[in-house]
Scaffold this motif. Sequence first.
Motif, PDB file in Angstrom:
ATOM      1  N   HIS A   3      34.433  79.589  40.047  1.00 45.60           N
ATOM      2  CA  HIS A   3      33.946  78.459  40.823  1.00 45.60           C
ATOM      3  C   HIS A   3      32.540  78.107  40.359  1.00 45.60           C
ATOM      4  O   HIS A   3      31.658  78.962  40.278  1.00 45.60           O
ATOM      5  CB  HIS A   3      33.912  78.797  42.312  1.00 45.60           C
ATOM      6  N   SER A 111      42.142  83.858  49.528  1.00 48.25           N
ATOM      7  CA  SER A 111      41.484  83.476  50.783  1.00 48.25           C
ATOM      8  C   SER A 111      40.009  83.170  50.556  1.00 48.25           C
ATOM      9  O   SER A 111      39.471  82.202  51.099  1.00 48.25           O
ATOM     10  CB  SER A 111      41.633  84.601  51.818  1.00 48.25           C
ATOM     11  N   GLU A 114      39.784  79.830  48.633  1.00 49.26           N
ATOM     12  CA  GLU A 114      40.047  78.662  49.479  1.00 49.26           C
ATOM     13  C   GLU A 114      38.864  78.379  50.406  1.00 49.26           C
ATOM     14  O   GLU A 114      38.511  77.217  50.650  1.00 49.26           O
ATOM     15  CB  GLU A 114      41.319  78.901  50.294  1.00 49.26           C
ATOM     16  N   HIS A 115      38.234  79.443  50.908  1.00 51.63           N
ATOM     17  CA  HIS A 115      37.048  79.257  51.755  1.00 51.63           C
ATOM     18  C   HIS A 115      35.924  78.586  50.957  1.00 51.63           C
ATOM     19  O   HIS A 115      35.260  77.677  51.463  1.00 51.63           O
ATOM     20  CB  HIS A 115      36.580  80.612  52.290  1.00 51.63           C
ATOM     21  N   ARG A 117      36.275  76.625  48.332  1.00 51.63           N
ATOM     22  CA  ARG A 117      36.646  75.226  48.089  1.00 51.63           C
ATOM     23  C   ARG A 117      36.367  74.358  49.313  1.00 51.63           C
ATOM     24  O   ARG A 117      35.838  73.244  49.198  1.00 51.63           O
ATOM     25  CB  ARG A 117      38.118  75.136  47.700  1.00 51.63           C
ATOM     26  N   LYS A 118      36.705  74.858  50.494  1.00 47.94           N
ATOM     27  CA  LYS A 118      36.470  74.084  51.723  1.00 47.94           C
ATOM     28  C   LYS A 118      34.984  73.877  51.961  1.00 47.94           C
ATOM     29  O   LYS A 118      34.552  72.783  52.358  1.00 47.94           O
ATOM     30  CB  LYS A 118      37.104  74.803  52.918  1.00 47.94           C
ATOM     31  N   ARG A 119      34.185  74.912  51.732  1.00 52.20           N
ATOM     32  CA  ARG A 119      32.738  74.784  51.945  1.00 52.20           C
ATOM     33  C   ARG A 119      32.114  73.841  50.918  1.00 52.20           C
ATOM     34  O   ARG A 119      31.171  73.120  51.217  1.00 52.20           O
ATOM     35  CB  ARG A 119      32.066  76.149  51.892  1.00 52.20           C
ATOM     36  N   ARG A 121      33.446  71.215  49.838  1.00 49.51           N
ATOM     37  CA  ARG A 121      33.689  69.854  50.310  1.00 49.51           C
ATOM     38  C   ARG A 121      32.735  69.475  51.448  1.00 49.51           C
ATOM     39  O   ARG A 121      32.461  68.300  51.656  1.00 49.51           O
ATOM     40  CB  ARG A 121      35.143  69.723  50.773  1.00 49.51           C
ATOM     41  N   LEU A 122      32.245  70.484  52.170  1.00 47.05           N
ATOM     42  CA  LEU A 122      31.309  70.212  53.261  1.00 47.05           C
ATOM     43  C   LEU A 122      29.892  69.950  52.751  1.00 47.05           C
ATOM     44  O   LEU A 122      29.104  69.298  53.423  1.00 47.05           O
ATOM     45  CB  LEU A 122      31.284  71.387  54.247  1.00 47.05           C
ATOM     46  N   SER A 318      32.487  63.738  48.488  1.00 43.82           N
ATOM     47  CA  SER A 318      33.315  64.197  49.613  1.00 43.82           C
ATOM     48  C   SER A 318      34.500  65.035  49.157  1.00 43.82           C
ATOM     49  O   SER A 318      35.093  65.765  49.946  1.00 43.82           O
ATOM     50  CB  SER A 318      33.815  62.990  50.415  1.00 43.82           C
ATOM     51  N   GLN A 319      34.858  64.918  47.879  1.00 44.60           N
ATOM     52  CA  GLN A 319      35.980  65.691  47.329  1.00 44.60           C
ATOM     53  C   GLN A 319      35.578  66.359  46.018  1.00 44.60           C
ATOM     54  O   GLN A 319      36.200  66.125  44.978  1.00 44.60           O
ATOM     55  CB  GLN A 319      37.190  64.782  47.114  1.00 44.60           C
ATOM     56  N   LYS A 321      35.222  68.937  42.980  1.00 43.65           N
ATOM     57  CA  LYS A 321      36.030  69.978  42.357  1.00 43.65           C
ATOM     58  C   LYS A 321      35.125  70.882  41.555  1.00 43.65           C
ATOM     59  O   LYS A 321      34.061  70.462  41.094  1.00 43.65           O
ATOM     60  CB  LYS A 321      37.101  69.366  41.455  1.00 43.65           C
TER      61      LYS A 321
END
Length: 802
Positions: A3, A111, A114-115, A117-119, A121-122, A318-319, A321
């Motif tokens: 990442h 897990s 994925e956490h 990736r979500k953060r 986006r925030l 907002s998205q 990668k």
Amino acid sequence: MSHLYKQLRIHQVFGANTDVGKTIITTALVRASALNNNRVFYLKPVSTGAPQDADDEHIKRHAGPQKHLVDAHCLFRYGDPVSPHLAVKMASETQGGLKVSVPSDETFVGSVAEHIRKRARLASGPGHMYVETAGGVHSPTLSGTTQLDTYRPLFLPTILIGDSRLGGISSTISSFESLLLRGYIVDAIILFRDEYYRNFEYLTQYFAERGTHVTALDPPPPRLDSAENVANTEKYYSDLVPDTLKGDIFTALEHLDECHAKRIEELDSMPRRTLDAIWWPFVQHGLVKTEKDVSVIDSAWSDFFSIYDTSSGRTSPSQPKSLLQPQLDGSASWWTQAVGHAHPTLTLAAANAAGRYGHVMFPQATHLPALKLAERILQGPGKGWASRVFFSDNGSTGMEVALKMALRSFIVNSGLELSSAEKKNLGIVGLRGSYHGDTIGAMDACEEGVYTCEWHEAKGYWFEPPTVSIQQGRVAISLPPALSPLTGDQQTVEEFETLSHVYDVGQRLESPLAKHYRQYLDKHIHTLQADGTRKLAALVIEPIVMGAGGMIFVDPLFQRIMVDVVRDPTLFLTPLPVIFDEVFVGLYRLGFESAGPILGINPDISVNAKILTGGTLPLAVTLASDRIFSAFKSESKVDALLHGHSYTAHAVGCQVANATLDLVSRLVESDLWVAAVRKWAPEGASATTTRVWSFWDPEFIASISCLDVVDEAMALGTVLAIKFKDDDAGYASHSAQTLLQSLRLPLDDGSTSAAPGGAPFGVHYRTLGNVAYFMSSLNTPRATIEALEDRLWRLVSNIRRS
């Protein structure tokens, strides 16, 4: 996989030991990041112990005046204050014996990924993220795997929290080296400034000499068992992280930000610098038009590369990668990978040998890694026929050695008195489409083609072979035009019930086709012998599959009869030496250790490389029978095999090879292999001499072979080859490359991914003209292969032939 986000800097925090202050120092970093107006994310993947004492709760309590910018989470929480692997077990015991599911490493890392990736986006603006581990660097995770290995697929840059206590110098340096051995980027070491042991003084100087930044911070006050402790701790953080934004913690923060920026800057500059400096093998630079055509590999793990993708950085805030995207290594990195990239066992083996030996001279000497490797190779692929092992640098040089051995032994054993010109004119028998490497001598053992050079002089004769494939869902042997008339009609394809029947060479030796092969080879080799233009001195074949020639699966019966013919005393007074080039196919690449048992006959010389060292570094072994070895043995120095390399039998390679063979020997008995074998040769099926099988699904192979654009498909062991219909077939064709080009891009459509961390992945693949081939490691999970099969099916089934 890895990442890396432009706006979100992520660091993973490891400790040199337990209770060294990871959470305290991480809290200071979180607080400093927030004071700098960064959105801050903290993650403790696993927490054990009382919830009120959890590290994420400590972060929330002491995040400082900008705590509204801080997001703290824990993913897996257990009540007992013990190691995570034990906490899972104890949780089961406390639930009355009910089984508590233990997340696998893949689930656990997925897990965490994925956490992240979500953060990401925030974090619409600049942000920092800290992922804090538990205990020391080798403390186990839930599955029992140590943290360094479990988290490695994420490949996050790290902060090592040093140990300021007695013995802390040693534990800090040891932890740092453990991180380096697994490829981690260590951006900083932070520890407390203990004025008694003064570890920070020694470590600052030690790591400065190695280019690693060290920060020493004031230690926290003693812990109190009262509410006063919270106030004392808060005052400590206020002093350590002042709102003036000055002090050691902010210097450390600035350094971490610089490391993040420099890493992205370096990755961004690599395509242009590469185009200005590198000359690639097998690449037409005239077709490389832009920097986007350069694949920048930031790291690799298991079956995947981590590729720098500049287009990801241009996505909407907002998205966002990751700038690093997983890409399946579809060619097993030119056929070298055995157990996946950066396998820690092989890394440690290399480091151990490098530390013990470096490189040492080998002629008339020995060392344990080389001796052990030679002995086990003789009891492995050389069992029953080979007596000696000669070491060289790579497959091509191993073949050069093999050719020297064969030609000399032919001259000595034949008793012929040959002139210098006649010796230089000795030739070999081989197969059209063969390839034995890019050194000049290895090139001369092949017919002229795209791989040869201006000095090339084809020294021999090459027969066009019959081939094995799956056509329209049926197992078939295709005969070349020269062999077709021998069947009595113009039929060029002979069908078989199963692949196992094709590779049951012993049963086929008395078949009509075998007699045709023998008649054809007898006639033509007799003609070559009588012609006298070039005396034949050896047979050189790539058994079972000719790789670089186009993944040509040769009928094994034809190769067996070739060996029988050159050893026939009615044709040759002295049997020709037989060389098996097993650089590509050997050591279980095709599901079996060597080709000898498949063909039912052994060579006089064979060469192994590629899988030998598990894709870590180059090394080759040339095995020879005693008859070959004896041809060089005398009282004269000039009769010796005067051939060698400066790095002959380098200890690092030999040690890695031994470790690789240890791993492979266990894989052969694994559930993964057993399941794959059963799919191709189910229990109850008629037994054959050797069961052949593949990691690729037999129904998938049969189905894809029936598609309109596909000429044929074939699979053995780890190898899958798909030959596309093309009127201009051959190495120069771009058809396979063009048809499959979308594979390189991740398929982000919500379909299941088998990449580490669960991210959509692209596929890095190589083609040979109109042939596309794909190759797994010997331990590639079935889920990864299924994901690639699904991608291939969806893509190829939608191609319409023009």
